[in-house]
Design an enzyme around this catalytic site. Structure first.
Site, PDB file in Angstrom:
ATOM      1  N   THR A 160       0.959  -1.032   0.052  1.00  0.00           N
ATOM      2  CA  THR A 160       0.185  -0.321  -0.001  1.00  0.00           C
ATOM      3  C   THR A 160       0.704   0.898   0.500  1.00  0.00           C
ATOM      4  O   THR A 160       1.762   1.741   0.527  1.00  0.00           O
ATOM      5  CB  THR A 160      -1.026  -0.121   1.464  1.00  0.00           C
ATOM      6  OG1 THR A 160      -2.113  -1.366   1.581  1.00  0.00           O
ATOM      7  CG2 THR A 160      -1.588   1.277   1.458  1.00  0.00           C
ATOM      8  N   GLU A 244      -2.566  -2.803  12.946  1.00  0.00           N
ATOM      9  CA  GLU A 244      -4.272  -2.436  11.669  1.00  0.00           C
ATOM     10  C   GLU A 244      -5.106  -3.151  12.292  1.00  0.00           C
ATOM     11  O   GLU A 244      -6.396  -2.425  12.145  1.00  0.00           O
ATOM     12  CB  GLU A 244      -3.237  -4.005  10.416  1.00  0.00           C
ATOM     13  CG  GLU A 244      -1.943  -3.254   9.960  1.00  0.00           C
ATOM     14  CD  GLU A 244      -2.121  -4.341   9.132  1.00  0.00           C
ATOM     15  OE1 GLU A 244      -1.298  -4.993   8.871  1.00  0.00           O
ATOM     16  OE2 GLU A 244      -2.832  -3.706   7.274  1.00  0.00           O
ATOM     17  N   THR A 367      -5.391 -12.508   7.166  1.00  0.00           N
ATOM     18  CA  THR A 367      -6.985 -12.565   6.305  1.00  0.00           C
ATOM     19  C   THR A 367      -8.209 -13.204   7.747  1.00  0.00           C
ATOM     20  O   THR A 367      -7.224 -13.891   8.679  1.00  0.00           O
ATOM     21  CB  THR A 367      -6.753 -14.056   5.551  1.00  0.00           C
ATOM     22  OG1 THR A 367      -6.720 -14.808   6.177  1.00  0.00           O
ATOM     23  CG2 THR A 367      -5.937 -13.934   4.041  1.00  0.00           C
TER      24      THR A 367
HETATM   25  C1  LIG Z   1      -5.366  -3.786  -1.000  1.00  0.00           C
HETATM   26  C2  LIG Z   1      -4.123  -4.580  -0.896  1.00  0.00           C
HETATM   27  C3  LIG Z   1      -3.366  -3.985   0.456  1.00  0.00           C
HETATM   28  C4  LIG Z   1      -2.413  -4.898   1.570  1.00  0.00           C
HETATM   29  N1  LIG Z   1      -1.203  -3.720   1.479  1.00  0.00           N
HETATM   30  C5  LIG Z   1      -0.195  -4.640   2.737  1.00  0.00           C
HETATM   31  C6  LIG Z   1       0.743  -3.773   2.705  1.00  0.00           C
HETATM   32  O1  LIG Z   1       1.026  -2.630   2.896  1.00  0.00           O
HETATM   33  N2  LIG Z   1       2.069  -5.043   2.957  1.00  0.00           N
HETATM   34  C7  LIG Z   1       2.430  -5.724   3.816  1.00  0.00           C
HETATM   35  O2  LIG Z   1       3.722  -6.239   3.542  1.00  0.00           O
HETATM   36  N3  LIG Z   1       1.120  -6.347   2.884  1.00  0.00           N
HETATM   37  C8  LIG Z   1      -0.070  -5.742   2.197  1.00  0.00           C
HETATM   38  N4  LIG Z   1      -0.832  -6.458   1.583  1.00  0.00           N
HETATM   39  C9  LIG Z   1      -0.709  -8.315   1.402  1.00  0.00           C
HETATM   40  C10 LIG Z   1      -1.762  -8.827   2.945  1.00  0.00           C
HETATM   41  O3  LIG Z   1      -1.478  -8.415   3.431  1.00  0.00           O
HETATM   42  C11 LIG Z   1      -2.101 -10.004   2.699  1.00  0.00           C
HETATM   43  O4  LIG Z   1      -2.824 -10.603   0.636  1.00  0.00           O
HETATM   44  C12 LIG Z   1      -2.755 -11.407   3.385  1.00  0.00           C
HETATM   45  O5  LIG Z   1      -1.665 -11.539   4.436  1.00  0.00           O
HETATM   46  C13 LIG Z   1      -2.530 -12.457   2.339  1.00  0.00           C
HETATM   47  O6  LIG Z   1      -1.945 -13.172   2.156  1.00  0.00           O
HETATM   48  P1  LIG Z   1      -1.576 -13.869   0.629  1.00  0.00           P
HETATM   49  O7  LIG Z   1      -2.581 -12.969  -0.244  1.00  0.00           O
HETATM   50  O8  LIG Z   1      -0.308 -13.865  -0.092  1.00  0.00           O
HETATM   51  O9  LIG Z   1      -2.769 -14.735   0.950  1.00  0.00           O
HETATM   52  P2  LIG Z   1      -2.769 -16.644   1.082  1.00  0.00           P
HETATM   53  O10 LIG Z   1      -1.632 -16.345   2.424  1.00  0.00           O
HETATM   54  O11 LIG Z   1      -1.974 -17.137  -0.242  1.00  0.00           O
HETATM   55  O12 LIG Z   1      -3.720 -17.269   1.328  1.00  0.00           O
HETATM   56  C14 LIG Z   1      -4.328 -17.648   0.155  1.00  0.00           C
HETATM   57  C15 LIG Z   1      -5.579 -18.413   1.371  1.00  0.00           C
HETATM   58  O13 LIG Z   1      -5.381 -19.259   1.715  1.00  0.00           O
HETATM   59  C16 LIG Z   1      -6.077 -19.241   3.178  1.00  0.00           C
HETATM   60  N5  LIG Z   1      -4.772 -19.558   4.010  1.00  0.00           N
HETATM   61  C17 LIG Z   1      -3.358 -19.287   3.942  1.00  0.00           C
HETATM   62  N6  LIG Z   1      -2.803 -20.033   5.793  1.00  0.00           N
HETATM   63  C18 LIG Z   1      -4.110 -20.948   6.258  1.00  0.00           C
HETATM   64  C19 LIG Z   1      -3.589 -21.709   7.103  1.00  0.00           C
HETATM   65  N7  LIG Z   1      -3.139 -21.854   8.027  1.00  0.00           N
HETATM   66  N8  LIG Z   1      -4.936 -22.099   7.654  1.00  0.00           N
HETATM   67  C20 LIG Z   1      -5.819 -21.680   7.070  1.00  0.00           C
HETATM   68  N9  LIG Z   1      -6.314 -20.883   5.714  1.00  0.00           N
HETATM   69  C21 LIG Z   1      -5.241 -20.372   5.124  1.00  0.00           C
HETATM   70  C22 LIG Z   1      -6.288 -18.094   3.006  1.00  0.00           C
HETATM   71  O14 LIG Z   1      -6.992 -17.483   4.100  1.00  0.00           O
HETATM   72  C23 LIG Z   1      -6.608 -17.170   2.484  1.00  0.00           C
HETATM   73  O15 LIG Z   1      -7.658 -17.493   1.835  1.00  0.00           O
HETATM   74  C24 LIG Z   1      -2.127  -6.380   1.383  1.00  0.00           C
HETATM   75  C25 LIG Z   1      -3.000  -6.515   0.809  1.00  0.00           C
HETATM   76  C26 LIG Z   1      -3.842  -6.062  -0.340  1.00  0.00           C
HETATM   77  C27 LIG Z   1      -4.881  -7.004  -1.206  1.00  0.00           C
END
Ligand SMILES: Cc1cc2nc3c(=O)[nH]c(=O)nc-3n(C[C@H](O)[C@H](O)[C@H](O)COP(=O)(O)OP(=O)(O)OC[C@H]3O[C@@H](n4cnc5c(N)ncnc54)[C@H](O)[C@@H]3O)c2cc1C
Length: 381
Positions: A160, A244, A367
């Site tokens: 972000t 957050e 999430t």
């Molecule tokens: C608009 C936006 C702004 C953001 N801003 C920032 C930022 O400023 N800085 C930063 O560092 N990050 C940022 N993020 C990242 C955000 O924190 C991550 O997208 C989020 O933590 C999920 O990681 P991922 O997208 O890799 O999903 P994944 O980790 O790949 O997860 C995919 C799916 O699997 C599920 N899952 C994963 N592990 C488990 C588990 N152990 N048990 C059950 N379910 C599980 C998840 O809940 C999800 O449904 C941002 C994301 C978005 C979309």
């Protein structure tokens, strides 16, 4: 026990909500359509103190705690209807600036905080990588020590404010003594080797720019290290997530309040079968459910924020608030569209945008599933 806002807090809410209606709301739909961050709107927020809301007064900020900062974000979202601005501002404050105030040396605080508080500089924070989001323990970006310097390499994503930031605080791996430790560094935007990678075209929160940040042989002196070597995942990472989850969701709550008011107004004036749709019990009960969700969300957020302000353990409250508000905001946004019928699905109406915006609350900052992992671990410990 006292659930009331103080006079000062009510005034803070009213002042920011009025400012947002005047300055933020007018161009919000256009900024969403164009996916455009507006520096003038940012500067206007800075003028009323929002860019320094939770930064200490000694650094030029407002010195607000979690309750007050969440309240400010709530008011901004309620009056301004621009979730992207709330996201950019929230990230600048609680993950872009707060770690420097909490863990920085005096020199780092003097160098960065006044300009971040005044809004002249925009902050960003990076932990997420293309292959590691929820599983932060797997990150592969690294810093290797070379004399009095560190050399950083790796790619962060979903950052972000990435394309517009002046200060980028990044968490990378610095395995030391066989420990899989992580360390944070403050990188100035113009540090050689640091570039903005792919800019991400998001579904919602479109006035907030998001991108990759790429580090190739980024060489910085040890004075850019934030906090102790090998501990950042516990100190800085924990604090970022805690801020957050107890503060940034104020935006979602403000959006829920606005969505409910929009839905009530529409239900009172839209007629079907010869009467306002508000007179149909299913519509009236949907409004009641939206109100229950809103007030539950608000209470959960303020309770977690209050506990954090009091220095009490608040981890389970923060995760419960995050898990609940994400789902409730999405449910309410969906209900608002349903009450608007076909018109709710058309981009002319802000409720359409609100659904795309609300979805992020179930993903960013950990999430919903991860919050349930945290909550259940604490219950079963
Ligand atoms: C608009 C936006 C702004 C953001 N801003 C920032 C930022 O400023 N800085 C930063 O560092 N990050 C940022 N993020 C990242 C955000 O924190 C991550 O997208 C989020 O933590 C999920 O990681 P991922 O997208 O890799 O999903 P994944 O980790 O790949 O997860 C995919 C799916 O699997 C599920 N899952 C994963 N592990 C488990 C588990 N152990 N048990 C059950 N379910 C599980 C998840 O809940 C999800 O449904 C941002 C994301 C978005 C979309």
């Amino acid at each position: 026990m006292d659930f009331a806002l103080s006079d000062e807090q009510q005034q803070l809410f009213d002042t920011i909500a009025a400012f947002a209606r005047d300055v933020v709301e007018p161009g919000a739909g256009e900024r969403d359509r164009e996916g455009r961050f507006d520096r003038d709107v940012w500067d206007a927020c800075a003028e009323v103190g929002l860019t320094g809301m939770c930064i200490g007064e000694e650094w030029g900020g407002m010195g607000g705690g979690c309750v007050d900062t969440g309240l400010a974000l709530e008011a901004l979202a309620y009056g301004g209807h621009d979730a992207g601005l709330g996201l950019s501002l929230g990230a600048h404050l609680v993950i872009g600036s707060k770690p420097i105030e909490l863990q920085g040396t005096d020199e780092q605080k003097r160098r960065y905080l006044p300009k971040l508080a005044s809004g002249e500089w925009i902050g960003a924070w990076g932990i997420t990588e293309p292959d590691h989001g929820s599983d932060t323990s797997g990150i592969t970006s690294k810093a290797v020590r070379d004399g009095d310097e560190w050399v950083l390499d790796g790619t962060k994503t979903f950052i972000t404010n990435g394309p517009i930031c002046d200060v980028f605080t990044v968490l990378v791996r610095t395995d030391v003594d066989g420990q899989r430790g992580m360390t944070a560094f403050i990188l100035d935007r113009d540090t050689p080797g640091l570039t903005v990678g792919k800019v991400l075209d998001k579904s919602g929160n479109r006035s907030s720019p998001t991108s990759e940040m790429v580090m190739v042989d980024v060489r910085v002196p040890d004075s850019q290290r934030l906090g102790a070597v090998g501990t950042a995942q516990w100190t800085i990472g924990f604090e970022c997530f805690s801020w957050e989850r107890t503060v940034m969701l104020g935006s979602a709550v403000g959006g829920m309040q606005r969505g409910l008011e929009d839905a009530i107004a529409y239900a009172k004036q839209r007629e079907a079968f010869g009467k306002p749709i508000a007179h149909f019990q299913t519509i009236a009960h949907t409004l009641a459910e939206m109100k229950i969700n809103l007030e539950s969300a608000r209470l959960m957020l303020r309770y977690g924020a209050w506990k954090k302000d009091q220095g009490l353990d608040h981890q389970i409250e923060a995760s419960m608030a995050k898990a609940y508000i994400g789902q409730a905001a999405l449910q309410n946004a969906d209900s608002a569209i349903q009450i608007h019928g076909g018109w709710g699905y058309i981009k002319d109406f802000p409720v359409e945008r609100a659904w795309r915006d609300a979805k992020l609350s179930t993903i960013g900052g950990g999430t919903t599933e991860i919050q349930k992992v945290i909550i259940s671990r604490m219950l079963l410990a």
